[in-house]
Design a protein around this motif. Structure first.
Motif, mmCIF file in Angstrom:
data_model
loop_
_atom_site.group_PDB
_atom_site.id
_atom_site.type_symbol
_atom_site.label_atom_id
_atom_site.label_comp_id
_atom_site.label_asym_id
_atom_site.label_seq_id
_atom_site.Cartn_x
_atom_site.Cartn_y
_atom_site.Cartn_z
ATOM 1 N N GLN A 53 0.866 -1.101 0.067
ATOM 2 C CA GLN A 53 -0.078 0.029 0.086
ATOM 3 C C GLN A 53 0.817 1.360 0.014
ATOM 4 O OE1 GLN A 53 -2.713 -0.264 3.249
ATOM 5 N NE2 GLN A 53 -3.406 -2.337 2.539
ATOM 6 N N GLU A 54 2.032 0.957 0.459
ATOM 7 C CA GLU A 54 3.190 2.250 0.722
ATOM 8 C C GLU A 54 3.881 2.503 -0.848
ATOM 9 O OE1 GLU A 54 3.414 4.510 2.933
ATOM 10 O OE2 GLU A 54 1.835 3.640 4.239
ATOM 11 N N GLY A 55 3.771 1.519 -1.700
ATOM 12 C CA GLY A 55 4.147 1.548 -3.057
ATOM 13 C C GLY A 55 5.253 0.696 -3.246
ATOM 14 N N TYR A 56 5.545 -0.437 -2.425
ATOM 15 C CA TYR A 56 6.988 -1.270 -2.498
ATOM 16 C C TYR A 56 6.480 -2.619 -2.830
ATOM 17 C CZ TYR A 56 8.868 2.745 0.125
ATOM 18 O OH TYR A 56 9.473 3.674 0.561
ATOM 19 N N HIS A 57 7.134 -3.078 -3.739
ATOM 20 C CA HIS A 57 6.946 -4.587 -3.878
ATOM 21 C C HIS A 57 7.790 -5.301 -2.814
ATOM 22 C CE1 HIS A 57 5.487 -3.696 -7.829
ATOM 23 N NE2 HIS A 57 6.582 -3.531 -8.468
ATOM 24 N N VAL A 58 7.424 -6.343 -2.479
ATOM 25 C CA VAL A 58 7.902 -7.303 -1.381
ATOM 26 C C VAL A 58 8.289 -8.609 -1.781
ATOM 27 C CG1 VAL A 58 7.543 -7.759 1.188
ATOM 28 C CG2 VAL A 58 6.709 -5.740 0.205
ATOM 29 N N PHE A 59 9.463 -9.177 -1.536
ATOM 30 C CA PHE A 59 9.562 -10.450 -1.873
ATOM 31 C C PHE A 59 10.658 -11.094 -0.767
ATOM 32 C CE2 PHE A 59 12.831 -7.992 -4.075
ATOM 33 C CZ PHE A 59 14.083 -8.386 -3.557
ATOM 34 N N GLY A 60 10.535 -12.577 -0.798
ATOM 35 C CA GLY A 60 11.417 -13.270 0.059
ATOM 36 C C GLY A 60 11.432 -14.707 0.006
ATOM 37 N N HIS A 61 12.083 -15.472 0.478
ATOM 38 C CA HIS A 61 11.982 -17.042 0.276
ATOM 39 C C HIS A 61 12.092 -17.790 1.393
ATOM 40 C CE1 HIS A 61 16.097 -16.247 1.087
ATOM 41 N NE2 HIS A 61 16.234 -17.627 1.388
ATOM 42 N N ASP A 62 11.479 -18.971 1.439
ATOM 43 C CA ASP A 62 11.688 -19.933 2.479
ATOM 44 C C ASP A 62 12.968 -20.619 2.619
ATOM 45 O OD1 ASP A 62 8.929 -20.034 3.341
ATOM 46 O OD2 ASP A 62 8.294 -21.282 1.986
ATOM 47 N N CYS A 63 13.685 -20.299 3.568
ATOM 48 C CA CYS A 63 15.144 -20.739 3.840
ATOM 49 C C CYS A 63 15.167 -22.218 3.822
ATOM 50 C CB CYS A 63 15.447 -20.088 5.190
ATOM 51 S SG CYS A 63 17.336 -20.357 5.431
ATOM 52 N N ARG A 64 16.378 -22.732 3.534
ATOM 53 C CA ARG A 64 16.564 -24.162 3.456
ATOM 54 C C ARG A 64 16.141 -24.693 4.746
ATOM 55 N NH1 ARG A 64 21.817 -25.106 -0.316
ATOM 56 N NH2 ARG A 64 21.701 -23.010 -1.239
ATOM 57 N N GLY A 65 15.278 -25.827 4.423
ATOM 58 C CA GLY A 65 14.663 -26.469 5.631
ATOM 59 C C GLY A 65 13.638 -25.885 6.258
ATOM 60 N N HIS A 66 13.055 -24.896 5.493
ATOM 61 C CA HIS A 66 11.941 -24.192 6.052
ATOM 62 C C HIS A 66 10.595 -24.143 4.975
ATOM 63 C CE1 HIS A 66 14.819 -23.094 8.779
ATOM 64 N NE2 HIS A 66 14.233 -22.663 9.655
ATOM 65 N N GLY A 67 9.273 -24.136 5.430
ATOM 66 C CA GLY A 67 8.386 -23.761 4.554
ATOM 67 C C GLY A 67 8.226 -24.685 3.226
ATOM 68 N N LEU A 68 7.913 -24.327 2.389
ATOM 69 C CA LEU A 68 7.688 -25.290 1.029
ATOM 70 C C LEU A 68 9.060 -25.499 0.295
ATOM 71 C CD1 LEU A 68 4.824 -23.572 -0.913
ATOM 72 C CD2 LEU A 68 4.807 -25.649 0.571
ATOM 73 N N THR A 69 10.140 -24.813 0.939
ATOM 74 C CA THR A 69 11.551 -25.447 0.415
ATOM 75 C C THR A 69 11.887 -26.633 1.231
ATOM 76 O OG1 THR A 69 12.307 -23.076 -0.096
ATOM 77 C CG2 THR A 69 14.025 -24.787 0.574
#
Length: 305
Positions: A53-69
């Motif tokens: 909403q402030e005008g920024y794209h946001v991105f990130g990843h699931d670290c090794r051994g976490h989440g869908l990674t």
């Protein structure tokens, strides 16, 4: 708009990656996220939408051994055989290279374990970011650092992929003791009971990591406090610490101010600490979430001038 995919790293691993794209007419820049231990990038959707909403794209990843990674690897809570903080920091850069569209400024926000990884990132790649936000971080391990690191190394050498029940108890067992009215083992995370319950109900949160994981983590924390490595951080990199005064991870504020002083003493010109009364470990999931995110956005705007 949310998009998810896997980023193939230079050593052949697939990291689950998410981009939340802002629909604002004017894009100010991007903010990269690095999540904490025993959680995943999906838990950051709320702050991602706020930053969109402030005008920024946001991105990130699931670290090794976490989440869908981790699910894709078939192992939760294990970085893998050859990973260390240099590799984990390189993951951050390779995800950045895949996701950043080069428009505007680029900020890096790391929480807890993610803040430690980010602190290695800025020792190696500080010129690639406009500024850094460190949430739920801590100071040096102190007198317990060497024996903890040795114990993790020994246990990792014997049974690397075994769940580190002992190290987990030694690391987190005392955290809830500061909250005598605790209803769950994870009340130290946040004073917002709904957020704590979400964490408990999430099958990708709260798992016990492996002995090898702790070896990498403790070695990495020792690395980020190596003075020669700290001196590689560019002096004009703005750094913001965000922490709760009741966060046991940050030694109830003392560890945060120690870290801030270390960077200031090393010549980093702009180091700011936002310490919140009664806040616990996850300030991005606290009852004053709007205040915290507002302070982060205002700090970003000041950095951008």
């Amino acid at each position: 708009m949310k998009e998810s995919f896997f980023t193939r790293t230079s050593d052949g691993q697939d990291l689950h990656t998410v981009i939340w794209r802002s629909d604002q007419s004017s894009i100010k820049g991007s903010i990269q996220l690095c999540h904490g231990m025993a959680e995943h990038i999906g838990r950051y959707e709320k702050i991602a939408h706020m930053l969109n909403q402030e005008g920024y794209h946001v991105f990130g990843h699931d670290c090794r051994g976490h989440g869908l990674t981790g699910e894709n690897q078939g192992t939760f809570g294990d970085y893998g055989v050859n990973a260390d903080f240099n590799r984990l920091s390189k993951d951050v850069i390779e995800v950045k290279n895949r996701c950043w569209d080069q428009r505007g400024n680029l900020f890096l926000l790391g929480h807890s374990m993610g803040s430690f990884i980010v602190r290695r990132v800025i020792q190696k790649y500080s010129y690639q970011y406009t500024g850094v936000i460190l949430s739920g971080s801590n100071g040096p391990l102190g007198l317990i650092g060497v024996p903890a690191t040795i114990l993790a190394a020994v246990m990792s050498a014997v049974k690397p992929a075994e769940k580190a029940e002992l190290l987990n108890r030694l690391s987190f067992g005392s955290y809830n003791q500061s909250f005598p009215d605790s209803k769950t083992p994870f009340d130290w995370l946040s004073s917002d009971e709904n957020e704590v319950q979400k964490y408990i109900d999430d099958p990708m949160c709260g798992f016990v990591t492996t002995n090898r994981f702790y070896k990498v983590l403790f070695n990495g924390i020792q690395m980020i406090y190596n003075q020669k490595e700290i001196n590689h951080i560019r002096s004009d990199l703005p750094i913001l610490f965000v922490s709760g005064k009741d966060d046991p991870v940050g030694d109830f504020g003392k560890g945060i101010f120690k870290s801030a002083k270390i960077y200031s003493d090393a010549g980093v010109k702009s180091v700011v600490v936002h310490m919140y009364e009664h806040g616990r470990h996850e300030m991005l999931n606290e009852t004053n979430f709007l205040q915290v995110t507002g302070d982060i956005v205002n700090w970003i705007k000041r950095v951008e001038g």
